[in-house]
Design an enzyme around this catalytic site. Structure first.
Site, PDB file in Angstrom:
ATOM      1  N   VAL A  88      -2.447  -5.998  -7.051  1.00 18.85           N
ATOM      2  CA  VAL A  88      -3.672  -5.221  -6.975  1.00 18.85           C
ATOM      3  C   VAL A  88      -3.584  -4.112  -8.016  1.00 18.85           C
ATOM      4  O   VAL A  88      -2.516  -3.560  -8.262  1.00 18.85           O
ATOM      5  CB  VAL A  88      -3.876  -4.636  -5.565  1.00 18.85           C
ATOM      6  CG1 VAL A  88      -2.819  -3.625  -5.218  1.00 18.85           C
ATOM      7  CG2 VAL A  88      -5.256  -4.032  -5.438  1.00 18.85           C
ATOM      8  N   SER A  89      -4.706  -3.836  -8.669  1.00 20.82           N
ATOM      9  CA  SER A  89      -4.757  -2.692  -9.580  1.00 20.82           C
ATOM     10  C   SER A  89      -5.277  -1.494  -8.813  1.00 20.82           C
ATOM     11  O   SER A  89      -6.032  -1.631  -7.851  1.00 20.82           O
ATOM     12  CB  SER A  89      -5.666  -2.991 -10.777  1.00 20.82           C
ATOM     13  OG  SER A  89      -7.000  -3.150 -10.360  1.00 20.82           O
ATOM     14  N   THR A  90      -4.896  -0.316  -9.219  1.00 15.69           N
ATOM     15  CA  THR A  90      -5.301   0.897  -8.510  1.00 15.69           C
ATOM     16  C   THR A  90      -6.810   1.044  -8.478  1.00 15.69           C
ATOM     17  O   THR A  90      -7.391   1.418  -7.468  1.00 15.69           O
ATOM     18  CB  THR A  90      -4.667   2.132  -9.178  1.00 15.69           C
ATOM     19  OG1 THR A  90      -3.263   1.955  -9.239  1.00 15.69           O
ATOM     20  CG2 THR A  90      -4.982   3.398  -8.412  1.00 15.69           C
TER      21      THR A  90
ATOM     22  N   GLU B 133      -9.172  -1.343  -8.622  1.00 21.67           N
ATOM     23  CA  GLU B 133      -9.781  -2.295  -7.683  1.00 21.67           C
ATOM     24  C   GLU B 133      -9.488  -1.903  -6.248  1.00 21.67           C
ATOM     25  O   GLU B 133     -10.314  -2.063  -5.359  1.00 21.67           O
ATOM     26  CB  GLU B 133      -9.262  -3.698  -7.958  1.00 21.67           C
ATOM     27  CG  GLU B 133      -9.813  -4.309  -9.230  1.00 21.67           C
ATOM     28  CD  GLU B 133      -9.188  -5.672  -9.503  1.00 21.67           C
ATOM     29  OE1 GLU B 133      -9.860  -6.502 -10.116  1.00 21.67           O
ATOM     30  OE2 GLU B 133      -8.040  -5.882  -9.100  1.00 21.67           O
ATOM     31  N   GLN B 134      -8.293  -1.387  -6.016  1.00 18.73           N
ATOM     32  CA  GLN B 134      -7.913  -1.008  -4.658  1.00 18.73           C
ATOM     33  C   GLN B 134      -8.845   0.081  -4.128  1.00 18.73           C
ATOM     34  O   GLN B 134      -9.209   0.077  -2.953  1.00 18.73           O
ATOM     35  CB  GLN B 134      -6.469  -0.499  -4.654  1.00 18.73           C
ATOM     36  CG  GLN B 134      -5.903  -0.281  -3.262  1.00 18.73           C
ATOM     37  CD  GLN B 134      -4.434   0.064  -3.321  1.00 18.73           C
ATOM     38  OE1 GLN B 134      -3.863   0.223  -4.396  1.00 18.73           O
ATOM     39  NE2 GLN B 134      -3.808   0.173  -2.169  1.00 18.73           N
TER      40      GLN B 134
END
Length: 521
Positions: free
Chosen positions: A10-12, A14-15
């Site tokens: 997960v990318s920050t 998108e999270q």
């Protein structure tokens, strides 16, 4: 499929926006393995962008796969193909690397049967969609950043002297942060003087507390953000734009462009200051009476360990004077320049009167700048007409327009920063009060001043070097205003008690001289 390694990413960004979470992906993958009797050999959790495969956890996973003892067929499971990669080129390369070591990449929500040749079409779709999303997102982000810059907002990390803050509604802005803001203001002021180069100013600022490396220092002193201007870079058919910023500027636009002239070598630098010891304030102002070269100064150690200071010439010339003798003589000479209250009042009255009558100089300068602005606008208008009649092509018109807009921006900044008449009058009156106060008791002021102020005072009095021969001194000429003061002082004895002091009751020699409004530091 008997066993597999699980990969969750997960990318920050998108999270925060979409609510993806590492535990949620991991739970779904574990449930899938349990339902299909797949042995989980390891779980690798990643919080990193998928623009390439230079990711810490993926590197560990790939190393584990390459060094496993049994080279049986293995699998890497993830939720969707965008968890694997968001770049189709790198994705195909990594799939090839995995196949080379007997590993198959699989997405449980977007399954691909690689035994069917037509399934590669679906793989291309799954891999291309995330890259297209990234491209669209990048364009939208860039467009948003350009809109913010055109509105005068600084959207990056705050430069030196500023800090990032937020309004109550969440909008970001930058504001000056002390003491860095004052240090940056001092940096630009020192650079504008031209005494020191940029590296010397950086080191002096560093000693004052401004922590800034050399490369970054060169960038920030070229950045117009400090004078309240945001640069919008050119894009497609749009030209470069300079927008007035919403934040508070630290320096004026005229000071910023003055510094740029110094850095570009368009303005002559002032001569380097002569450094002198406290016991040698006249070093650099004395001329040798024999060979007419500049006298230097140094200290000699005596028999009892005491140091004695001398002004002396070079080795070939034996001219030498005790520093105490010369310094005492100069201090006595200063008594000739002390202003009496009557002379000080007259000097201020005359200078203020002349300044007000000659204040047309400021108006003339404004007219000069306005004329230059009109000239640039005419050039631009003429170029536009020639472009419309096909006398010049688009590239030539664009170059002329860019050059004229840059010149107009600088001229308008100088015109805006010019002080008005009332402010100038108050400034001159304040300077005159300082000058009269200092020269009313000049000897005492000189004795109590530090070495730097002493040298400023000497330099303001004598435009050329002094020549001391041991008993007296000669100089080509004094400062014009001080020369007049000497003449006025010499005529005071002839004025009757109670009579008003004016040019009418001074000697013809004084009256002929007139007076020049020269303001001393």
């Amino acid at each position: 499929m008997n066993s597999a390694y699980l990969y969750v990413r997960v990318s920050t960004d998108e999270q925060k926006r979409k609510g993806y979470s590492l535990p949620e992906q991991e739970e779904r993958l574990l449930r899938h393995c349990e339902q299909n009797n797949i042995e989980v050999k390891g779980i690798f959790r990643e919080d990193y962008s998928a623009k390439n495969f230079n990711r810490p956890e993926w590197g560990k996973l790939l190393s584990t796969l390459k060094t496993r003892k049994k080279k049986d067929a293995e699998n890497v499971l993830f939720i969707k193909w965008d968890r694997f990669s968001r770049n189709i080129e790198y994705a195909y390369q990594m799939i090839g690397i995995l196949r080379g070591i007997g590993v198959q990449a699989m997405a449980i929500d977007q399954p691909i049967d690689f035994t069917i040749p037509e399934s590669t079409v679906m793989l291309a779709v799954y891999l291309s969609i995330p890259e297209a999303e990234n491209g669209r997102r990048a364009l939208n982000t860039m467009a948003g950043m350009r809109r913010a810059k055109k509105a005068g907002r600084w959207i990056s990390t705050a430069p030196k002297g500023y800090q990032n803050l937020s309004y109550p509604d969440g909008r970001k802005y930058i504001a000056p942060r002390q003491p860095e803001a004052s240090l940056m203001q001092w940096v630009f002021q020192e650079l504008a003087k031209g005494f020191y180069n940029a590296e010397q100013v950086r080191k002096m600022a560093y000693s004052r507390g401004l922590k800034c490396e050399r490369n970054n220092f060169w960038k920030i002193i070229r950045n117009p953000i400090y004078c309240g201007v945001v640069v919008v870079p050119p894009y497609e058919n749009e030209e470069i734009q300079f927008v007035k910023a919403l934040h508070e500027p630290i320096i004026s636009e005229s000071l910023f462009y003055e510094v740029q002239d110094v850095l570009n070598g368009n303005r002559k630098k002032v001569a380097t200051k002569v450094v002198s010891m406290d016991a040698l304030p006249l070093r650099g102002f004395l001329e040798c009476p024999d060979c007419h070269r500049m006298l230097t100064g140094s200290a000699s150690k005596g028999r009892h360990g005491n140091y004695y200071h001398y002004y002396h010439c070079s080795d070939k010339c034996k001219c030498r004077f005790k520093a105490n003798t010369v310094n005492e003589y100069f201090e006595k000479e200063l008594l000739n320049f002390e202003l009496t209250p009557a002379v000080g009042k007259l000097y201020k009255t005359v200078v203020m009167d002349i300044f007000q009558s000659q204040n047309r100089t400021g108006l003339d300068e404004r007219k000069h700048l306005a004329g230059k602005i009109d000239e640039q606008e005419k050039i631009l208008s003429n170029a536009r007409k020639r472009y419309m009649t096909d006398e010049i092509d688009a590239d030539d018109f664009k170059a002329i327009k860019l050059e004229c807009n840059e010149a107009l921006r600088i001229l308008e900044a100088k015109l805006t920063d010019m002080p008005n008449k009332l402010d100038s009058l108050k400034s001159v009156e304040g300077l005159l009060d300082i000058v009269i106060e200092k020269y009313s008791n000049i000897q005492k002021h000189y004795k109590n001043a530090n070495i730097s102020d002493k040298r400023k005072l000497i330099g303001s009095m004598y435009p050329q070097n002094l020549c001391f021969d041991g008993t007296g001194h000669r100089t080509p000429y004094l400062n014009n205003a001080l020369s007049l003061i000497l003449l006025v002082n010499s005529n005071l004895n002839g004025i009757k008690k109670g009579e008003k002091l004016s040019f009418n009751n001074l000697s013809p020699q004084v009256a002929r001289r007139g007076i020049e409004p020269l303001f001393l530091e």
